[in-house]
Scaffold this motif. Structure first.
Motif, PDB file in Angstrom:
ATOM      1  N   ARG B 146       0.795  -1.226   0.000  1.00 45.67           N
ATOM      2  CA  ARG B 146       0.000   0.000   0.000  1.00 45.67           C
ATOM      3  C   ARG B 146       0.832   1.282   0.000  1.00 45.67           C
ATOM      4  NH1 ARG B 146      -4.568   2.181   3.939  1.00 45.67           N
ATOM      5  NH2 ARG B 146      -2.655   2.760   4.995  1.00 45.67           N
ATOM      6  N   PRO B 147       1.865   1.364   0.851  1.00 40.58           N
ATOM      7  CA  PRO B 147       2.657   2.604   0.819  1.00 40.58           C
ATOM      8  C   PRO B 147       3.244   2.879  -0.569  1.00 40.58           C
ATOM      9  CG  PRO B 147       3.260   1.245   2.703  1.00 40.58           C
ATOM     10  CD  PRO B 147       2.353   0.408   1.858  1.00 40.58           C
ATOM     11  N   GLY B 148       3.638   1.812  -1.252  1.00 43.96           N
ATOM     12  CA  GLY B 148       4.171   1.968  -2.610  1.00 43.96           C
ATOM     13  C   GLY B 148       3.123   2.527  -3.547  1.00 43.96           C
ATOM     14  N   PHE B 149       1.898   2.032  -3.417  1.00 42.34           N
ATOM     15  CA  PHE B 149       0.815   2.528  -4.273  1.00 42.34           C
ATOM     16  C   PHE B 149       0.512   3.991  -3.985  1.00 42.34           C
ATOM     17  CE2 PHE B 149       0.033  -1.903  -5.241  1.00 42.34           C
ATOM     18  CZ  PHE B 149      -0.353  -1.834  -6.571  1.00 42.34           C
ATOM     19  N   ILE B 150       0.540   4.343  -2.697  1.00 36.99           N
ATOM     20  CA  ILE B 150       0.262   5.748  -2.353  1.00 36.99           C
ATOM     21  C   ILE B 150       1.336   6.652  -2.947  1.00 36.99           C
ATOM     22  CG2 ILE B 150       0.111   7.393  -0.433  1.00 36.99           C
ATOM     23  CD1 ILE B 150      -1.153   5.136   1.216  1.00 36.99           C
ATOM     24  N   THR B 151       2.601   6.258  -2.762  1.00 33.16           N
ATOM     25  CA  THR B 151       3.697   7.055  -3.333  1.00 33.16           C
ATOM     26  C   THR B 151       3.557   7.166  -4.844  1.00 33.16           C
ATOM     27  OG1 THR B 151       5.124   6.202  -1.596  1.00 33.16           O
ATOM     28  CG2 THR B 151       6.203   7.292  -3.431  1.00 33.16           C
ATOM     29  N   ALA B 152       3.281   6.026  -5.499  1.00 33.17           N
ATOM     30  CA  ALA B 152       3.177   6.017  -6.962  1.00 33.17           C
ATOM     31  C   ALA B 152       2.048   6.932  -7.429  1.00 33.17           C
ATOM     32  CB  ALA B 152       2.945   4.599  -7.454  1.00 33.17           C
ATOM     33  N   THR B 153       0.916   6.872  -6.748  1.00 30.33           N
ATOM     34  CA  THR B 153      -0.221   7.692  -7.149  1.00 30.33           C
ATOM     35  C   THR B 153       0.099   9.174  -7.005  1.00 30.33           C
ATOM     36  OG1 THR B 153      -1.653   5.937  -6.313  1.00 30.33           O
ATOM     37  CG2 THR B 153      -2.692   8.049  -6.795  1.00 30.33           C
ATOM     38  N   ILE B 154       0.645   9.531  -5.851  1.00 29.30           N
ATOM     39  CA  ILE B 154       0.934  10.948  -5.604  1.00 29.30           C
ATOM     40  C   ILE B 154       1.982  11.464  -6.584  1.00 29.30           C
ATOM     41  CG2 ILE B 154       1.910  12.585  -3.950  1.00 29.30           C
ATOM     42  CD1 ILE B 154       0.565  11.040  -1.737  1.00 29.30           C
ATOM     43  N   MET B 204       0.384  26.879  -7.930  1.00 27.81           N
ATOM     44  CA  MET B 204       1.111  25.671  -8.289  1.00 27.81           C
ATOM     45  C   MET B 204       2.152  25.330  -7.224  1.00 27.81           C
ATOM     46  SD  MET B 204       0.817  23.837 -11.014  1.00 27.81           S
ATOM     47  CE  MET B 204       1.489  23.342 -12.579  1.00 27.81           C
ATOM     48  N   LEU B 205       2.841  26.359  -6.755  1.00 29.08           N
ATOM     49  CA  LEU B 205       3.870  26.173  -5.731  1.00 29.08           C
ATOM     50  C   LEU B 205       3.250  25.596  -4.469  1.00 29.08           C
ATOM     51  CD1 LEU B 205       6.884  26.789  -5.123  1.00 29.08           C
ATOM     52  CD2 LEU B 205       6.131  28.950  -4.156  1.00 29.08           C
ATOM     53  N   LEU B 206       2.137  26.195  -4.053  1.00 27.31           N
ATOM     54  CA  LEU B 206       1.462  25.749  -2.841  1.00 27.31           C
ATOM     55  C   LEU B 206       0.979  24.313  -3.001  1.00 27.31           C
ATOM     56  CD1 LEU B 206       0.494  26.872  -0.085  1.00 27.31           C
ATOM     57  CD2 LEU B 206      -1.718  27.265  -1.168  1.00 27.31           C
ATOM     58  N   PHE B 207       0.365  24.037  -4.158  1.00 31.58           N
ATOM     59  CA  PHE B 207      -0.147  22.705  -4.430  1.00 31.58           C
ATOM     60  C   PHE B 207       0.978  21.668  -4.354  1.00 31.58           C
ATOM     61  CE2 PHE B 207      -0.438  19.407  -7.698  1.00 31.58           C
ATOM     62  CZ  PHE B 207      -1.547  18.711  -7.250  1.00 31.58           C
ATOM     63  N   SER B 208       2.077  21.958  -5.023  1.00 37.03           N
ATOM     64  CA  SER B 208       3.181  21.007  -5.069  1.00 37.03           C
ATOM     65  C   SER B 208       3.750  20.774  -3.671  1.00 37.03           C
ATOM     66  CB  SER B 208       4.291  21.511  -5.992  1.00 37.03           C
ATOM     67  OG  SER B 208       3.748  21.859  -7.229  1.00 37.03           O
ATOM     68  N   PHE B 209       3.869  21.869  -2.922  1.00 30.53           N
ATOM     69  CA  PHE B 209       4.404  21.734  -1.574  1.00 30.53           C
ATOM     70  C   PHE B 209       3.491  20.848  -0.724  1.00 30.53           C
ATOM     71  CE2 PHE B 209       4.439  23.196   2.862  1.00 30.53           C
ATOM     72  CZ  PHE B 209       5.740  22.843   3.192  1.00 30.53           C
ATOM     73  N   LEU B 210       2.178  21.101  -0.808  1.00 29.89           N
ATOM     74  CA  LEU B 210       1.235  20.333   0.015  1.00 29.89           C
ATOM     75  C   LEU B 210       1.263  18.859  -0.366  1.00 29.89           C
ATOM     76  CD1 LEU B 210      -1.778  22.802   0.263  1.00 29.89           C
ATOM     77  CD2 LEU B 210      -0.081  22.209   2.016  1.00 29.89           C
ATOM     78  N   VAL B 211       1.366  18.590  -1.678  1.00 32.11           N
ATOM     79  CA  VAL B 211       1.413  17.202  -2.128  1.00 32.11           C
ATOM     80  C   VAL B 211       2.635  16.491  -1.551  1.00 32.11           C
ATOM     81  CG1 VAL B 211       1.889  15.796  -4.156  1.00 32.11           C
ATOM     82  CG2 VAL B 211       0.073  17.484  -4.233  1.00 32.11           C
ATOM     83  N   LEU B 213       4.393  17.430   0.991  1.00 31.23           N
ATOM     84  CA  LEU B 213       4.284  17.376   2.454  1.00 31.23           C
ATOM     85  C   LEU B 213       3.440  16.180   2.860  1.00 31.23           C
ATOM     86  CD1 LEU B 213       4.942  18.971   5.075  1.00 31.23           C
ATOM     87  CD2 LEU B 213       2.684  19.994   4.871  1.00 31.23           C
ATOM     88  N   ALA B 214       2.333  15.983   2.151  1.00 31.15           N
ATOM     89  CA  ALA B 214       1.471  14.846   2.453  1.00 31.15           C
ATOM     90  C   ALA B 214       2.260  13.543   2.304  1.00 31.15           C
ATOM     91  CB  ALA B 214       0.254  14.845   1.525  1.00 31.15           C
ATOM     92  N   LEU B 215       3.056  13.474   1.230  1.00 30.40           N
ATOM     93  CA  LEU B 215       3.824  12.277   0.948  1.00 30.40           C
ATOM     94  C   LEU B 215       4.871  12.013   2.023  1.00 30.40           C
ATOM     95  CD1 LEU B 215       4.320  10.093  -1.186  1.00 30.40           C
ATOM     96  CD2 LEU B 215       5.992  11.616  -2.224  1.00 30.40           C
ATOM     97  N   TYR B 216       5.735  13.009   2.256  1.00 31.54           N
ATOM     98  CA  TYR B 216       6.830  12.814   3.203  1.00 31.54           C
ATOM     99  C   TYR B 216       6.318  12.787   4.633  1.00 31.54           C
ATOM    100  CZ  TYR B 216       9.914  13.371  -0.723  1.00 31.54           C
ATOM    101  OH  TYR B 216      10.541  13.202  -1.915  1.00 31.54           O
ATOM    102  N   GLY B 217       5.263  13.579   4.895  1.00 30.57           N
ATOM    103  CA  GLY B 217       4.672  13.582   6.218  1.00 30.57           C
ATOM    104  C   GLY B 217       4.137  12.206   6.576  1.00 30.57           C
ATOM    105  N   ARG B 221       5.367   9.617   9.528  1.00 29.73           N
ATOM    106  CA  ARG B 221       4.438   9.105  10.526  1.00 29.73           C
ATOM    107  C   ARG B 221       4.475   7.581  10.595  1.00 29.73           C
ATOM    108  NH1 ARG B 221       0.981  12.851   9.131  1.00 29.73           N
ATOM    109  NH2 ARG B 221      -0.203  11.505   7.746  1.00 29.73           N
ATOM    110  N   SER B 222       4.450   6.956   9.385  1.00 30.08           N
ATOM    111  CA  SER B 222       4.356   5.504   9.380  1.00 30.08           C
ATOM    112  C   SER B 222       5.649   4.901   9.962  1.00 30.08           C
ATOM    113  CB  SER B 222       4.098   4.987   7.967  1.00 30.08           C
ATOM    114  OG  SER B 222       5.202   5.235   7.136  1.00 30.08           O
ATOM    115  N   ARG B 223       6.783   5.611   9.791  1.00 28.95           N
ATOM    116  CA  ARG B 223       8.037   5.082  10.336  1.00 28.95           C
ATOM    117  C   ARG B 223       8.017   5.151  11.867  1.00 28.95           C
ATOM    118  NH1 ARG B 223      12.050   8.220   7.662  1.00 28.95           N
ATOM    119  NH2 ARG B 223      11.133   7.460   5.745  1.00 28.95           N
ATOM    120  N   HIS B 224       7.455   6.268  12.386  1.00 27.23           N
ATOM    121  CA  HIS B 224       7.408   6.396  13.853  1.00 27.23           C
ATOM    122  C   HIS B 224       6.322   5.537  14.436  1.00 27.23           C
ATOM    123  CE1 HIS B 224      10.432   9.399  14.057  1.00 27.23           C
ATOM    124  NE2 HIS B 224       9.811  10.170  13.182  1.00 27.23           N
ATOM    125  N   GLY B 225       5.300   5.279  13.656  1.00 29.61           N
ATOM    126  CA  GLY B 225       4.117   4.605  14.158  1.00 29.61           C
ATOM    127  C   GLY B 225       4.401   3.151  14.558  1.00 29.61           C
TER     128      GLY B 225
END
Lengths: 259, 226
Positions: B146-154, B204-211, B213-217, B221-225
């Motif tokens: 699943r994490p791979g799919f999420i990364t690939a999609t984003i 565009m800048l804001l959008f890219s940053f948020l995307v 951020l969502a990815l790396y964020g 989280r999943s690493r700490h979780g």
């Protein structure tokens, strides 16, 4: 370590020689050239270099784009625009050498297809349709694009054909879309469809009567970057003079421009 | 209103293009990534290299080849014409095709990595439990990857939104069909419409940053979780 030394000094000598060479032939002139004038200017620049020893470094693009770049400090010294308005605007904004503006060519618009027998010599094909795409340069950026729009409006075909427009970033791309056959026809500059002997390179063409569009007076001007202490730099001045000479004028006429 | 109707049309079109391309990429990329992760064929190297090509090629190379091969004299152009599909340059499907090629590595590589790290073990266990290959894929592989799919999609989506050079070369700048946000920004800048350019570019800048951020964020989280 005795070995690296000779190498380093050789390199240093080579570098110095390079700089010295650049300094000696420093008479280069950076020229922004409207895309429709690409082929004639390449020829003129080669002759210019041979005849004067100065080198013209050419960049090609849409006139509106060059305007934006010049306003933002682009290093161009001479500007060969595709219209007279843009150089005049730069002149008014104190971006040029006063009095250096002149018309180097009067452009002609053509409707062209890379295929034979598509475009008739009355432009009737525009009313008949039978094509998916009509290529033209972006009218916001390129004077030839604007002339194309004016022509279509004068013919009363603008509304009907607007959905078929493919807008190129400059007139060279507009030509390219037609040349690859991706657009069956398009509005380009007459100079683009002629070879250096003034013969049609191929396909079919309609030389749009000049009554349909405002004249495409192509003005050249020496830009601020082409001046030192209020006077034209030697290479810039030489190029502007050369463009008005017989040799250059013959090339310009050969590519179908009026003068 | 910071955005004009042209701008909104470009935004809508860009989202549509990115969504379509991402869906297609997940459909095509999943079996391809699976094959790349599992195969011992000598073709693995060449195919992997081809998939990765858009990472290093300038968009002009892809744009040029697409313009020529999809055109009426090119092999693909002749095929699409004979199939009654017409020509692809200057059309939305043409941009989808270009985006799929261009964003391919951004989808295939994270998936391949996810399948690689999966290893043989879960598949063997599923096989001993008599799960069919399809069952294994949907109830074992998909959840684990699943994490791979999420990364690939984003990444696939974001990279398609960020596409410019190829679109400029084969798009023809047609409103509602091929004039995406990046091209619209370019037009605004070239025409010195800096205010409009700022709104779109800032968006565009804001959008890219948020995307991102969502990815790396989510990764952090999943690493700490666990």
């Amino acid at each position: 370590m005795p070995h690296p030394r000779p190498l380093v000094s050789t390199l240093a000598a080579a570098l110095l020689a390079t700089f010295a060479a650049t300094a000696a032939q420093a008479d280069e002139v950076q020229v922004a050239v409207a895309a429709n004038f690409t082929a004639p200017m390449q020829k003129i620049a080669a002759q210019f270099e041979k005849d004067t020893g100065h080198k013209a470094v050419l960049s090609f693009g849409a006139t509106g784009k060059f305007y934006a770049q010049i306003k933002n400090g682009a290093p161009f010294e001479v500007f060969l625009a595709a219209d007279d308005e843009t150089p005049a605007r730069l002149e008014k904004e104190n971006g040029t050498l006063p009095g250096s503006r002149f018309t180097y060519a009067i452009g002609k618009l053509v409707l062209w297809s890379a295929k034979p027998a598509i475009v008739d010599n009355q432009g009737e094909v525009l009313k008949q349709g039978g094509f998916d795409h009509l290529s033209l340069a972006n009218p916001k950026l390129a004077p030839y694009g604007l002339a194309a729009v004016e022509t279509l409006k004068a013919l009363g075909a603008y509304e009907a054909l607007a959905p078929k427009f493919v807008q190129a970033e400059n007139i060279a791309q507009a030509y390219n879309f037609v040349a690859t056959g991706n657009a069956l026809l398009g509005f380009v500059a007459y100079s683009q469809v002629l070879d250096e002997h003034g013969q049609l390179k191929g396909g079919s063409v309609w030389l749009v009567p000049s009554k349909y569009y405002s004249p495409i007076r192509q003005d050249a001007v020496i830009l601020e970057k082409g001046t030192t202490s209020g006077k034209a730099k030697p290479a810039a001045e030489a190029l502007v003079k050369y463009l008005q000479g017989d040799k250059a004028r013959a090339v310009i006429k050969g590519y179908g421009y009026a003068l | 209103m910071p955005f004009g109707p042209d701008d909104w049309s470009a935004i809508r079109l860009t989202l549509k293009l990115a969504a379509t391309a991402t869906c297609l990429l997940l459909l095509l990329g999943t079996p391809l990534a699976w094959w790349l992760a599992r195969t011992r064929s000598w073709l693995k190297g060449p195919v992997g290299a081809v998939v990765a090509l858009p990472l290093v090629l300038p968009p002009t190379v892809l744009g040029f080849y697409l313009l020529v091969t999809l055109g009426p004299n090119g092999p693909v152009g002749q095929l699409t014409q004979s199939l009654g599909l017409g020509l692809l340059p200057f059309t939305f499907p043409g941009l989808v095709l270009a985006s799929v090629l261009y964003s391919m590595p951004f989808v295939v590589q994270p998936l391949q990595q996810a399948f690689d790290t999966l290893g043989e073990r879960p598949l063997e266990v599923a096989a001993t439990l008599r799960a069919s290959p399809w069952d294994t894929f949907f109830s074992v592989v998909l959840p684990l990857a699943r994490p791979g799919f999420i990364t690939a999609t984003i990444l696939g989506f974001a990279h398609t939104v960020g596409e410019f050079g190829v679109v400029l070369m084969i798009g023809g700048n047609i409103p509602d069909k091929t004039r995406v946000v990046s091209v619209q920004i370019y037009d605004h800048v070239e025409a010195l419409e800096y205010t409009q350019a700022h709104w779109l570019a800032g968006g565009m800048l804001l959008f890219s940053f948020l995307v991102l951020l969502a990815l790396y964020g989510s990764k952090a989280r999943s690493r700490h979780g666990f």
